[in-house]
Design a protein around this motif. Structure first.
Motif, PDB file in Angstrom:
ATOM      1  N   LEU A  69       2.413-110.735   1.999  1.00 20.34           N
ATOM      2  CA  LEU A  69       1.069-110.267   2.143  1.00 20.34           C
ATOM      3  C   LEU A  69       0.827-109.278   0.423  1.00 20.34           C
ATOM      4  N   LEU A 103      -8.303-112.444  -0.507  1.00 21.09           N
ATOM      5  CA  LEU A 103      -7.426-112.576   1.015  1.00 21.09           C
ATOM      6  C   LEU A 103      -7.191-114.225   1.593  1.00 21.09           C
ATOM      7  N   LYS A 104      -7.335-114.544  -0.069  1.00 16.21           N
ATOM      8  CA  LYS A 104      -6.609-116.252   0.620  1.00 16.21           C
ATOM      9  C   LYS A 104      -5.341-115.707  -0.776  1.00 16.21           C
ATOM     10  N   SER A 111      -3.174-113.815   2.708  1.00 16.51           N
ATOM     11  CA  SER A 111      -3.058-114.666   3.344  1.00 16.51           C
ATOM     12  C   SER A 111      -2.191-115.881   3.138  1.00 16.51           C
ATOM     13  N   ASN A 112      -2.345-116.550   1.685  1.00 15.95           N
ATOM     14  CA  ASN A 112      -1.428-118.015   0.970  1.00 15.95           C
ATOM     15  C   ASN A 112       0.531-117.139   1.109  1.00 15.95           C
ATOM     16  N   ILE A 170       2.004-116.338   4.504  1.00 14.07           N
ATOM     17  CA  ILE A 170       2.727-118.104   5.441  1.00 14.07           C
ATOM     18  C   ILE A 170       3.498-117.861   5.053  1.00 14.07           C
ATOM     19  N   SER A 179       0.777-123.399   4.650  1.00 12.21           N
ATOM     20  CA  SER A 179      -0.587-122.297   3.967  1.00 12.21           C
ATOM     21  C   SER A 179      -1.802-122.712   4.043  1.00 12.21           C
ATOM     22  N   ASN A 184      -5.236-121.405   4.853  1.00  9.98           N
ATOM     23  CA  ASN A 184      -6.469-121.202   3.761  1.00  9.98           C
ATOM     24  C   ASN A 184      -7.459-121.240   2.723  1.00  9.98           C
TER      25      ASN A 184
END
Length: 408
Positions: free
Chosen positions: A226, A286-287, A290-291, A294, A331, A335
């Motif tokens: 993250l 955010l993308k 989270s990418n 994950i 991923s 997302n």
């Protein structure tokens, strides 16, 4: 006086008998050591003590690193000195010559991790990440181009493309095969520093939270991923992705404005300022956050499962590629909605949306929930290939750097 002397002698004999029976290395009753050195009350043979100390001996690490490693004749413990110095004798049988145990003379953090995954120097991670990112994007860009075109092909307007194949056919028909690489320069200039920042940040963060064996648990890998994703989003991805989307979107217009990457950058900054390259920052953070959370979580989980208790087990590049592709697929499904919103916020019609949340609401209201998964299939193929290639090249480049760049 005679009676007191007899009691003292009797007590001393009981004291000696207890020492012999229990193999103790210390004085039970110091008050009886009258008129003699207290250390004379210790066990007279180091061999008599070995049965007591052996359970605390270990086969790895220098004996000076902890009080449990007593009796090493190479690096004597402070409590295991000779009686002549007023201290205890060294104990044979633990870490001594002839015991069949070899200990290093020094312990470093890298040596501590030797039983697990070797700690990667951040400098190597940055260099290897940059190389891996540059090679990967040259291979996978056409799928990224098609994905972006389908996402920009809004349902509110008459759709131009009927699917992936139709998008590829029309692009080649109108612009030639090189049309599939329109916007590559912006992504290439961004992909190298993006991967460098990603892996460099991940290694810096993960090196601080690994256990003494060098192993990184799954939860901590999620947090480190993250952090790496947020760092690359702010420093590299947002401005570069904005430029890429604007250049690709410009190609869709009847009269394209931008003649190339540098001309496009100059025009965009002149019209909108530097802020124009940071459109959709929230969606991008955010993308990317989270990418990478994950991807690194799945990759670390699969790596830990594959190696089990044998942390020195090498992973074949094919295994690394399979695990990387799995992490990439996870991923994508996790997302893609954020990726769609980010793409819309960075397009030439971003002025239609007041914020990232407003963009998401407008997509939902005008095009339905399925619009959040536009371009999933081409993105799935690109990302799986992308992540597999990046992890394989990264691991191999790090191995090569380890052989020529000594950092331990």
């Amino acid at each position: 006086m005679t009676s007191h002397r007899a009691d003292t002698i009797l007590l001393f004999k009981i004291h000696e008998r207890l020492q012999e029976r229990l193999n103790l290395g210390f004085c039970l009753v110091p008050s009886v050591c009258v008129g003699r050195s207290r250390w004379a009350c210790l066990t007279r043979s180091a061999d008599a003590m070995s049965s007591l100390w052996k359970p605390f001996c270990v086969s790895e690490g220098p004996c000076s690193s902890g009080p449990a490693r007593r009796g090493c004749s190479e690096v004597p413990h402070p409590l295991a000195l000779s009686p002549s110095a007023g201290t205890r004798p060294a104990v044979a049988g633990c870490c001594s010559p002839g015991s069949g145990r070899t200990v290093p003379s020094q312990r470093t953090f890298s040596a501590a991790a030797a039983g697990g995954r070797k700690i990667t120097h951040p400098g190597k991670a940055i260099l290897a990440g940059g190389i891996a990112g540059g090679i990967e994007i040259c291979i996978t860009f056409p799928t990224e181009y098609v994905k972006t075109q389908l996402q920009l092909d809004e349902r509110a307007n008459p759709p131009r493309y009927r699917g992936i194949g139709d998008c590829v056919r029309l692009t080649v028909q109108d612009h030639g095969f090189r049309g599939l690489y329109r916007g590559l320069s912006s992504l290439l200039y961004g992909s190298i520093p993006k991967s460098a920042v990603r892996f460099g940040t991940f290694e810096v963060l993960s090196n601080t939270v690994r256990d003494p064996s060098g192993r990184l648990d799954n939860t901590r890998s999620l947090l480190c991923g993250l952090g790496a994703g947020v760092a690359e989003a702010v420093l590299v991805v947002c401005p570069m992705e904005t430029l890429k989307v604007k250049l690709i979107h410009d190609q869709c217009s009847l009269q394209p404005r931008y003649r190339g990457f540098f001309h496009g950058v100059r025009e965009i900054i002149r019209d909108q300022g530097v802020r124009g390259t940071y459109q959709g920052l929230t969606a991008t953070v955010l993308k990317q956050g989270s990418n990478q959370a994950i991807r690194f979580y799945v990759m670390t989980s699969l790596r830990n499962w594959y190696k089990g208790d044998d942390h020195r087990r090498e992973m074949h590049p094919v295994v690394t590629a399979a695990f990387g592709a799995t992490a990439g697929a996870a991923s994508v499904f996790g997302n893609t909605p954020l990726d769609v919103v980010k793409t819309r916020m960075q397009g030439l019609e971003a002025h239609k949306y007041r914020s990232t949340v407003d963009c998401a609401f407008q997509i939902l209201r005008n095009e339905g929930p399925q619009a959040f998964y536009k371009g999933t299939v081409p993105r799935l193929g690109r990302v799986c290939l992308d992540v597999a290639i990046v992890f394989v090249i990264y691991e191999e480049v790090v191995k090569m750097l380890n052989s020529v760049w000594k950092t331990d």
